[in-house]
Design a protein around this motif. Sequence first.
Motif, PDB file in Angstrom:
ATOM      1  N   SER A 250      13.884 -20.064  28.236  1.00 10.04           N
ATOM      2  CA  SER A 250      13.628 -18.851  28.394  1.00 10.04           C
ATOM      3  C   SER A 250      14.043 -18.052  27.130  1.00 10.04           C
ATOM      4  N   GLU A 251      13.384 -17.575  26.245  1.00  7.92           N
ATOM      5  CA  GLU A 251      14.093 -16.789  25.026  1.00  7.92           C
ATOM      6  C   GLU A 251      14.845 -15.685  25.547  1.00  7.92           C
ATOM      7  N   ASP A 252      14.079 -14.957  26.547  1.00  5.53           N
ATOM      8  CA  ASP A 252      14.665 -13.494  26.962  1.00  5.53           C
ATOM      9  C   ASP A 252      15.753 -13.767  27.795  1.00  5.53           C
ATOM     10  N   THR A 253      16.260 -15.044  28.247  1.00  8.36           N
ATOM     11  CA  THR A 253      17.600 -15.066  29.223  1.00  8.36           C
ATOM     12  C   THR A 253      18.379 -15.815  28.102  1.00  8.36           C
ATOM     13  N   CYS A 254      18.299 -16.415  27.203  1.00 12.94           N
ATOM     14  CA  CYS A 254      19.168 -17.468  26.515  1.00 12.94           C
ATOM     15  C   CYS A 254      20.027 -16.413  25.648  1.00 12.94           C
ATOM     16  N   VAL A 255      21.212 -16.664  25.634  1.00 11.00           N
ATOM     17  CA  VAL A 255      22.075 -15.850  25.002  1.00 11.00           C
ATOM     18  C   VAL A 255      22.843 -16.539  23.720  1.00 11.00           C
ATOM     19  N   GLY A 256      22.136 -18.023  23.505  1.00 11.66           N
ATOM     20  CA  GLY A 256      22.677 -18.593  22.264  1.00 11.66           C
ATOM     21  C   GLY A 256      23.940 -19.062  22.062  1.00 11.66           C
ATOM     22  N   CYS A 257      24.446 -19.352  23.119  1.00  5.19           N
ATOM     23  CA  CYS A 257      25.880 -20.008  23.329  1.00  5.19           C
ATOM     24  C   CYS A 257      26.140 -21.231  22.789  1.00  5.19           C
ATOM     25  N   LYS A 258      24.722 -22.119  22.979  1.00  7.53           N
ATOM     26  CA  LYS A 258      24.811 -23.398  22.383  1.00  7.53           C
ATOM     27  C   LYS A 258      25.523 -24.451  23.230  1.00  7.53           C
ATOM     28  N   VAL A 259      25.752 -24.332  24.508  1.00  5.66           N
ATOM     29  CA  VAL A 259      26.389 -25.037  25.428  1.00  5.66           C
ATOM     30  C   VAL A 259      25.474 -25.977  25.756  1.00  5.66           C
ATOM     31  N   CYS A 260      23.904 -25.841  25.854  1.00  9.46           N
ATOM     32  CA  CYS A 260      22.862 -26.917  25.999  1.00  9.46           C
ATOM     33  C   CYS A 260      23.051 -27.838  25.013  1.00  9.46           C
ATOM     34  N   THR A 261      23.171 -27.620  23.760  1.00 10.62           N
ATOM     35  CA  THR A 261      23.121 -28.535  22.555  1.00 10.62           C
ATOM     36  C   THR A 261      24.242 -29.433  22.607  1.00 10.62           C
ATOM     37  N   ILE A 262      25.387 -28.971  23.089  1.00  5.74           N
ATOM     38  CA  ILE A 262      26.624 -29.970  23.328  1.00  5.74           C
ATOM     39  C   ILE A 262      26.074 -30.773  24.488  1.00  5.74           C
ATOM     40  N   ALA A 263      25.744 -30.414  25.377  1.00  4.15           N
ATOM     41  CA  ALA A 263      25.163 -31.029  26.776  1.00  4.15           C
ATOM     42  C   ALA A 263      24.149 -32.060  26.616  1.00  4.15           C
ATOM     43  N   CYS A 264      23.218 -32.028  25.695  1.00  4.11           N
ATOM     44  CA  CYS A 264      22.256 -32.990  25.319  1.00  4.11           C
ATOM     45  C   CYS A 264      22.700 -33.919  24.733  1.00  4.11           C
ATOM     46  N   PRO A 265      22.609 -35.334  25.360  1.00  5.81           N
ATOM     47  CA  PRO A 265      23.117 -36.618  24.723  1.00  5.81           C
ATOM     48  C   PRO A 265      22.255 -37.336  23.528  1.00  5.81           C
ATOM     49  N   PHE A 266      21.097 -36.565  23.770  1.00  6.34           N
ATOM     50  CA  PHE A 266      20.242 -37.052  22.390  1.00  6.34           C
ATOM     51  C   PHE A 266      20.024 -35.998  21.266  1.00  6.34           C
ATOM     52  N   GLY A 267      20.513 -34.993  21.287  1.00 13.10           N
ATOM     53  CA  GLY A 267      20.812 -33.907  20.311  1.00 13.10           C
ATOM     54  C   GLY A 267      19.256 -33.434  19.849  1.00 13.10           C
ATOM     55  N   THR A 268      18.672 -33.074  21.078  1.00 11.49           N
ATOM     56  CA  THR A 268      17.139 -32.732  20.990  1.00 11.49           C
ATOM     57  C   THR A 268      16.901 -31.170  21.263  1.00 11.49           C
ATOM     58  N   VAL A 269      18.078 -30.546  21.751  1.00 13.70           N
ATOM     59  CA  VAL A 269      18.170 -29.043  21.886  1.00 13.70           C
ATOM     60  C   VAL A 269      18.682 -28.513  20.699  1.00 13.70           C
ATOM     61  N   ASN A 270      18.021 -27.717  20.119  1.00  9.10           N
ATOM     62  CA  ASN A 270      18.574 -27.102  18.826  1.00  9.10           C
ATOM     63  C   ASN A 270      18.779 -25.589  18.812  1.00  9.10           C
ATOM     64  N   TYR A 271      19.589 -25.015  18.225  1.00 10.33           N
ATOM     65  CA  TYR A 271      19.810 -23.813  17.957  1.00 10.33           C
ATOM     66  C   TYR A 271      19.111 -23.429  16.632  1.00 10.33           C
ATOM     67  N   VAL A 272      18.515 -22.270  16.832  1.00 12.85           N
ATOM     68  CA  VAL A 272      17.660 -21.400  15.738  1.00 12.85           C
ATOM     69  C   VAL A 272      18.360 -20.360  15.174  1.00 12.85           C
ATOM     70  N   GLN A 273      18.965 -20.385  13.990  1.00 14.60           N
ATOM     71  CA  GLN A 273      19.616 -19.423  13.365  1.00 14.60           C
ATOM     72  C   GLN A 273      19.049 -18.033  13.322  1.00 14.60           C
ATOM     73  N   GLU A 274      17.601 -17.966  12.996  1.00 16.62           N
ATOM     74  CA  GLU A 274      16.861 -16.726  12.812  1.00 16.62           C
ATOM     75  C   GLU A 274      16.722 -16.070  14.224  1.00 16.62           C
ATOM     76  N   THR A 275      16.824 -16.761  15.208  1.00 18.20           N
ATOM     77  CA  THR A 275      16.494 -16.073  16.523  1.00 18.20           C
ATOM     78  C   THR A 275      17.919 -15.924  17.331  1.00 18.20           C
ATOM     79  N   GLY A 276      18.824 -16.592  17.090  1.00 13.53           N
ATOM     80  CA  GLY A 276      20.002 -16.866  17.545  1.00 13.53           C
ATOM     81  C   GLY A 276      20.080 -17.371  19.226  1.00 13.53           C
ATOM     82  N   LYS A 277      18.621 -18.112  19.418  1.00 11.96           N
ATOM     83  CA  LYS A 277      18.668 -18.715  20.620  1.00 11.96           C
ATOM     84  C   LYS A 277      18.264 -20.263  20.344  1.00 11.96           C
TER      85      LYS A 277
END
Length: 157
Positions: A82-109
Amino acid sequence: MQKSLHITPDKCTGCLQCEMACSYENYQVFNTSLSRIKVFDFHHTGKKVPYTCTQCDEAWCLHACPVEAITMDKTNGVKVVSEDTCVGCKVCTIACPFGTVNYVQETGKVQKCDLCGGDPACATACPTGAITFIDSNWTGLDKMKQWAEKLSNQAHA
């Protein structure tokens, strides 16, 4: 019936149609850097392999999110950001063992594959059938039987 992406690496030619279709589906632009599916290039072998979120049962990204911005759609098992809820902390990107959750610089999400709401653009766009959308309960039993038959025939030759 739950469905998931099935990737057959040997069929991938590296055309990037999946990446282009994904970026267009989600952002209305043809820009592979915005794609939620990526084609990995094994330079030493020349092989190309598409990869994206596998919608894990364990869903480390979902459990790691401190603001519960990643939830599971109960009807199809898809983990959605949920982009409305995401604060862009990137914890999920670290948690994903496959590297398939990505941070988008332009949106901060963050972004990850959500299977396009049940009609994945990458599978539709793939000209070789390297990416298909199949029943999640598929076990590959037919493929195992074919290999067993092939090995049995080789033993008698």
